[in-house]
Scaffold this motif. Structure first.
Motif, mmCIF file in Angstrom:
data_model
loop_
_atom_site.group_PDB
_atom_site.id
_atom_site.type_symbol
_atom_site.label_atom_id
_atom_site.label_comp_id
_atom_site.label_asym_id
_atom_site.label_seq_id
_atom_site.Cartn_x
_atom_site.Cartn_y
_atom_site.Cartn_z
ATOM 1 N N VAL A 17 0.862 -1.179 0.000
ATOM 2 C CA VAL A 17 0.000 0.000 0.000
ATOM 3 C C VAL A 17 0.898 1.228 0.000
ATOM 4 C CG1 VAL A 17 -1.827 1.271 1.179
ATOM 5 C CG2 VAL A 17 -1.793 -1.234 1.278
ATOM 6 N N VAL A 18 0.765 2.062 -1.024
ATOM 7 C CA VAL A 18 1.575 3.264 -1.137
ATOM 8 C C VAL A 18 0.753 4.453 -0.649
ATOM 9 C CG1 VAL A 18 2.909 4.756 -2.676
ATOM 10 C CG2 VAL A 18 2.792 2.282 -3.115
ATOM 11 N N GLY A 19 1.140 5.042 0.481
ATOM 12 C CA GLY A 19 0.408 6.169 1.062
ATOM 13 C C GLY A 19 -0.268 5.778 2.357
ATOM 14 N N GLY A 20 0.053 6.511 3.434
ATOM 15 C CA GLY A 20 -0.464 6.149 4.757
ATOM 16 C C GLY A 20 -1.485 7.096 5.324
ATOM 17 N N GLY A 21 -2.277 7.754 4.450
ATOM 18 C CA GLY A 21 -3.385 8.578 4.911
ATOM 19 C C GLY A 21 -4.579 7.711 5.276
ATOM 20 N N PRO A 22 -5.762 8.309 5.450
ATOM 21 C CA PRO A 22 -6.939 7.519 5.843
ATOM 22 C C PRO A 22 -7.249 6.349 4.908
ATOM 23 C CG PRO A 22 -7.374 9.835 6.177
ATOM 24 C CD PRO A 22 -6.039 9.763 5.494
ATOM 25 N N PHE A 62 -15.887 2.925 11.389
ATOM 26 C CA PHE A 62 -14.449 2.686 11.374
ATOM 27 C C PHE A 62 -13.839 2.715 12.773
ATOM 28 C CE2 PHE A 62 -15.695 4.224 7.215
ATOM 29 C CZ PHE A 62 -15.108 3.274 6.384
ATOM 30 N N ASN A 63 -14.695 2.577 13.785
ATOM 31 C CA ASN A 63 -14.242 2.436 15.178
ATOM 32 C C ASN A 63 -13.246 3.525 15.572
ATOM 33 O OD1 ASN A 63 -15.745 0.003 15.611
ATOM 34 N ND2 ASN A 63 -14.186 -1.110 14.458
ATOM 35 N N ILE A 64 -13.639 4.778 15.378
ATOM 36 C CA ILE A 64 -12.791 5.897 15.749
ATOM 37 C C ILE A 64 -12.970 6.170 17.242
ATOM 38 C CG2 ILE A 64 -12.188 8.293 15.290
ATOM 39 C CD1 ILE A 64 -11.853 6.313 12.898
ATOM 40 N N MET A 97 -15.004 16.385 14.757
ATOM 41 C CA MET A 97 -13.833 17.030 14.179
ATOM 42 C C MET A 97 -12.583 16.294 14.646
ATOM 43 S SD MET A 97 -15.426 19.407 12.566
ATOM 44 C CE MET A 97 -14.078 20.414 11.949
ATOM 45 N N VAL A 98 -11.696 16.006 13.687
ATOM 46 C CA VAL A 98 -10.421 15.382 14.013
ATOM 47 C C VAL A 98 -9.299 16.282 13.519
ATOM 48 C CG1 VAL A 98 -11.358 13.048 13.931
ATOM 49 C CG2 VAL A 98 -10.353 14.047 11.857
ATOM 50 N N ASP A 99 -8.125 16.112 14.085
ATOM 51 C CA ASP A 99 -6.951 16.863 13.650
ATOM 52 C C ASP A 99 -6.017 15.885 12.959
ATOM 53 O OD1 ASP A 99 -4.998 18.723 13.235
ATOM 54 O OD2 ASP A 99 -5.065 19.539 15.257
ATOM 55 N N PHE A 106 -2.675 7.793 14.090
ATOM 56 C CA PHE A 106 -3.482 6.780 14.787
ATOM 57 C C PHE A 106 -3.877 5.659 13.827
ATOM 58 C CE2 PHE A 106 -8.001 5.550 14.898
ATOM 59 C CZ PHE A 106 -7.952 4.619 15.932
ATOM 60 N N LEU A 107 -4.329 6.028 12.622
ATOM 61 C CA LEU A 107 -4.742 5.014 11.654
ATOM 62 C C LEU A 107 -3.565 4.139 11.222
ATOM 63 C CD1 LEU A 107 -7.092 7.187 9.408
ATOM 64 C CD2 LEU A 107 -7.800 5.483 11.102
ATOM 65 N N ARG A 108 -2.396 4.750 11.034
ATOM 66 C CA ARG A 108 -1.211 3.977 10.650
ATOM 67 C C ARG A 108 -0.783 3.044 11.780
ATOM 68 N NH1 ARG A 108 0.173 8.953 7.931
ATOM 69 N NH2 ARG A 108 1.259 9.750 9.782
ATOM 70 N N GLU A 109 -0.788 3.582 13.008
ATOM 71 C CA GLU A 109 -0.386 2.766 14.158
ATOM 72 C C GLU A 109 -1.339 1.602 14.367
ATOM 73 O OE1 GLU A 109 -0.267 5.713 17.190
ATOM 74 O OE2 GLU A 109 1.487 6.727 16.314
#
Length: 404
Positions: A17-22, A62-64, A97-99, A106-109
């Motif tokens: 997977v190339v790219g670690g955004g959402p 997505f269990n945020i 709202m998220v930063d 958090f998503l990557r971890e």
């Protein structure tokens, strides 16, 4: 991409997977949870300019965790070119709202905790081997440097609006239409400072002086606030617009935490896969909603749908499975994207039209349907008379039968 002889002695994965955004982090997480060996390549943890809004459905789907929600928005305020101000209360729900400087890590971890391998690196190129797998080259940016290669059965390109994976591998992937977005994260003011600011309200500015074809915003982020804007026009100065907006709302002296700018796609690509083993997700596929610029939820969903399609591809080795990601996404949200695209092209075309658009937002039916569609992420069907009323109201505005 020509075929090359299979190479031995280099790391092998089911999926890179190339790219670690959402989008990329979600795809990596879902694939790892389903038993796949995944390498997640993230270029350098660059933060994307983003208002940070996500609907409650995203939180649930997505269990945020609650600690990622820095503010809960209860209303939005629309400001017209003539300074007409329309409040749109959310009702019995909220907008989270998220930063992004905390949300993306958090998503990557979470993906790493599930078993994915995270590599700080920049995608360079890929070729196909004779066995049908992909040999991918990346530049190590973790400190050791140098170019490295890995072999994978499939690749997901989630590396942003100017995706290098998409440009190399997907027909039309280098022709994604974008708006350039820019924002500044500042310290939120205290009430006694007298700024035009509410920690539970999003302000959306529809004024040509701030954006000739999009909008500007002031969004609360708990202790901070995002002040931003965007435009597709090349001679437009986003930094000057944000400077003007900060003065307007009394945040010109607020401490600036960081500044970010990036292209934001405004229309999904017609094709997301290469028909062999590569699939796009998130901004790379163009899944940011027109008119609103909302992208986090659609990126999360795009990553999940990409993971599902890749899983089906790995099981049956039929490249047709890769098309399922786009097919399923457009079935769910294609109509909304089409309607929002029409809205942006017409209502954002001039200040006269923006004035009428903000005026329309006073309508209780429009407010209800807007928030229901946003929070539930589907067109609301239980009030057909409201849809009919809005249709004829919209038609009257289009034909110039209503006065601003």
């Amino acid at each position: 991409m020509h075929a090359e002889t299979e190479t031995t002695g280099i790391p092998e994965y089911d999926v890179v997977v190339v790219g670690g955004g959402p989008a990329g982090a979600t795809a990596a997480y879902d694939l790892t949870k389903s038993g796949r060996k995944v390498l997640l390549i993230e270029r350098g943890f660059r933060i994307k300019p983003c208002g940070g809004a996500i609907p409650p459905r995203a939180v649930e789907q997505f269990n945020i965790p609650s600690e990622q929600i820095v503010a809960r928005i209860r209303s939005a305020r629309m400001i017209s070119p003539a300074d007409q101000r329309v409040d749109m209360p959310v009702g019995d729900t909220y907008v989270a709202m998220v930063d992004r400087d905390k949300f993306d890590p958090f998503l990557r971890e979470r993906a790493v905790a599930a078993g994915a391998t995270l590599q700080i690196g920049a995608y360079k190129s890929l070729v196909y081997q004779e066995d049908g797998r992909v040999r991918l080259r990346y530049l190590d940016k973790s400190g050791s440097g140098g170019e490295h290669e890995v072999v994978a059965s499939a690749v997901i390109g989630a590396d942003g609006a100017k995706s290098r994976v998409g440009a190399q591998c997907i027909p039309g992937g280098d022709k994604l239409k974008c708006v350039f977005a820019y924002h500044e994260i500042v310290e939120a003011p205290q009430k006694e400072q007298g700024a035009d600011y509410d920690e539970a309200r999003c302000d959306v500015w529809y004024q040509g002086r701030l954006s000739p074809d999009f909008y500007a915003w002031v969004f609360p982020h708990g202790k901070h606030a995002s002040i931003g804007t965007g435009s597709a026009q090349k001679n437009y100065s986003a930094t000057a617009a944000v400077e003007a907006l900060r003065k307007d709302v009394g945040l010109d002296t607020a401490k600036t935490i960081r500044r970010e700018g990036a292209p934001i796609p405004m229309k999904p690509l017609k094709r997301w896969d290469d028909g062999r083993a590569v699939l796009l997700a998130g901004d790379s596929a163009g899944v940011v909603a027109p008119a609103s610029g909302e992208g986090i939820y659609y990126a999360l969903l795009g990553g999940r749908l990409a993971a599902e399609a890749i899983n089906e591809f790995l099981v049956n080795r039929n490249p047709a499975a890769l098309k399922l990601a786009r097919k399923r996404f457009m079935k769910l949200h294609g109509k909304v994207f089409f309607v929002l695209g029409l809205l942006q092209r017409f209502w954002y075309g001039s200040d006269k039209r923006r004035e009428k658009f903000v005026k329309m937002c006073r309508d209780p039916d429009i407010q209800y349907l807007t928030w229901q569609s946003y929070t539930q992420k589907e067109l609301v069907r239980e009030r057909p008379t409201a849809h009919v009323k809005i249709f004829f109201k919209d038609l009257a505005e289009l034909l110039g039968l209503a006065r601003a």
